[in-house]
Enzyme design. Structure first.
Site, PDB file in Angstrom:
ATOM      1  N   SER A 109     -74.850  73.635 -20.541  1.00  0.00           N
ATOM      2  CA  SER A 109     -74.443  72.460 -21.301  1.00  0.00           C
ATOM      3  C   SER A 109     -75.046  71.200 -20.698  1.00  0.00           C
ATOM      4  CB  SER A 109     -72.920  72.344 -21.299  1.00  0.00           C
ATOM      5  OG  SER A 109     -72.496  71.112 -21.837  1.00  0.00           O
ATOM      6  N   TYR A 132     -76.231  67.091 -26.857  1.00  0.00           N
ATOM      7  CA  TYR A 132     -75.642  66.252 -27.893  1.00  0.00           C
ATOM      8  C   TYR A 132     -76.642  65.171 -28.286  1.00  0.00           C
ATOM      9  CZ  TYR A 132     -71.271  68.411 -26.345  1.00  0.00           C
ATOM     10  OH  TYR A 132     -70.289  69.311 -26.015  1.00  0.00           O
ATOM     11  N   THR A 158     -75.515  70.582 -30.598  1.00  0.00           N
ATOM     12  CA  THR A 158     -74.152  70.649 -31.125  1.00  0.00           C
ATOM     13  C   THR A 158     -73.956  69.530 -32.140  1.00  0.00           C
ATOM     14  OG1 THR A 158     -73.245  71.695 -29.154  1.00  0.00           O
ATOM     15  CG2 THR A 158     -71.716  70.483 -30.546  1.00  0.00           C
ATOM     16  N   LYS A 254     -75.563  74.224 -33.536  1.00  0.00           N
ATOM     17  CA  LYS A 254     -74.242  74.796 -33.256  1.00  0.00           C
ATOM     18  C   LYS A 254     -73.171  73.916 -33.900  1.00  0.00           C
ATOM     19  CE  LYS A 254     -71.228  76.159 -29.405  1.00  0.00           C
ATOM     20  NZ  LYS A 254     -70.062  75.288 -29.679  1.00  0.00           N
ATOM     21  N   HIS A 278     -66.085  74.964 -32.701  1.00  0.00           N
ATOM     22  CA  HIS A 278     -65.909  74.494 -31.324  1.00  0.00           C
ATOM     23  C   HIS A 278     -64.639  75.080 -30.708  1.00  0.00           C
ATOM     24  CE1 HIS A 278     -68.241  71.446 -28.996  1.00  0.00           C
ATOM     25  NE2 HIS A 278     -67.243  71.591 -28.148  1.00  0.00           N
TER      26      HIS A 278
END
Length: 381
Positions: A109, A132, A158, A254, A278
């Site tokens: 991440s 992100y 995401t 995602k 999520h």
């Protein structure tokens, strides 16, 4: 309870709860608002029954799949999750090494606590880099460039988190990074001293993917403020299309939950999508990922790799998703609770149990390879 007494998701969850201070446990365990989507994610699998075939000759089982250009030994991968060294001091290192042992994908991440470069040097399996979309476009480009230089094979943007979900458990305990705990929250750390000892005696907690870009040292650097102030709610399909072209490789979105969005992902050149809410941590009341799987596969399953996550706790859940056309299934809490419970041995045990459940389920279904699973093997109540 000891690690060897953990035989399923709930056992790992119970052991993690015993070992973690409750603000950290509840950060993993909680969902948004009333947590209805969180509960529904797993309940959805109960509305679907497997219909096995027999006398098929199943002495040898092949669990391998090819997804996003990578051949995996099993159709389950470790989804990227944030802050792993909060749950166990080994953090992403433990998960990456466990994933390598089972020859499956591991996701790092942008809110990870170990750097992309360190993980790349540590393991020889493909990494997913989850990130992100920031208001600062140069930051987005810098993060993609860094990922390319680190040898990342798959970029995963995401798209369901342009603002943080309303996670009321965290509000009650005061959980944030850095900690701003309530008195009750602080007491929970006192009651679990071993976590604090491990936290203080290992390297300083940091977010190396965001070093030099985000100041996480003061209150303004809390995770909630990161989502509120750094991420761009104006993100649109044109922005993402530009990133797909710039990456020029395996690019995955995602957080797709509608067939219309899945179609747009195909049109802008994505290699894959992850059907995901999520883990019930964003929009409460959202439909479960499994409930949306069939219509999205019907729309784009022949054109793009459709993956799903959220709520997966059993090998039979995975088999149901694969039967509906998912190419692979991601787990998050399914390895975070084992990580919190026992570090790398915990994650390895969880992945081993999952592989055993998949092999057993395939034999009982009368199937020898994943491509033999079809919707004909399912009935919905």
């Amino acid at each position: 309870m000891r690690l060897e007494h953990c035989h399923n998701f709930n056992d790992f969850r119970e052991l993690a709860e015993r070992r973690l201070p409750s603000p950290i446990f509840n950060y993993i365990d909680g969902g948004a608002d009333d947590e209805s989507t969180y509960r529904r994610n797993t309940q959805a699998f109960e509305n679907c029954d497997l219909v096995p075939n027999v006398l098929s000759g199943v002495s040898e089982i092949d669990l391998s799949v090819t997804v996003l250009g990578q051949k995996l030994a099993m159709p389950v991968y470790c989804s990227p999750t944030a802050l792993q060294r909060l749950f166990h001091h080994q953090g992403e290192r433990a998960v990456a090494l466990a994933a390598q042992k089972f020859n499956t994908l591991f996701g790092v991440s942008s809110l990870g606590t170990v750097s992309l470069e360190e993980i790349a040097a540590l393991v020889d399996i493909p990494q997913i880099y989850q990130f992100y979309f920031h208001k600062d476009r140069e930051l987005n480009r810098a993060m993609m460039s860094r990922a390319k230089n680190a040898g990342i094979k798959i970029m995963m943007l995401t798209v369901d988190s342009i603002t943080g979900g309303n996670r009321e458990r965290d509000l009650r305990t005061g959980f944030s990074i850095p900690f701003k705990l309530t008195l009750a929250g602080m007491m929970q750390f006192v009651l679990k001293p071993m976590w604090g000892i491990n936290y203080l005696t290992h390297e300083k907690f940091k977010l190396p993917q965001l070093d030099g870009h985000v100041d996480m040292s003061e209150g303004a650097g809390s995770i909630g403020d990161y989502f509120t102030n750094m991420l761009d709610p104006a993100m649109n399909w044109d922005d993402v299309a530009e990133m797909v072209q710039e990456w020029d490789g395996q690019f995955c979105l995602k957080g797709i939950m509608s067939k219309e969005d899945a179609r747009r992902a195909v049109e802008i050149g994505c290699a894959g999508i992850v059907i995901s809410n999520h883990g019930g941590r964003q929009l409460d009341g959202s439909r479960s990922s499994f409930d949306q799987l069939a219509e999205i596969v019907d729309e784009v399953g022949d054109e793009i790799d459709v993956i799903m996550d959220s709520g997966v706790q059993r090998g039979t859940h995975v088999l149901k998703a694969l039967s509906l056309g998912a190419k692979a299934v991601g787990i998050g809490r399914g390895y975070l609770f084992p990580l919190a419970a026992a570090g790398q041995p915990g994650v390895e045990r969880a992945l081993g149990l999952m592989r055993d459940e998949l092999e057993r389920g395939m034999k009982l279904m009368g199937k020898t390879s994943i491509d033999q699973l079809t919707a004909d093997n399912l009935r919905f109540r």
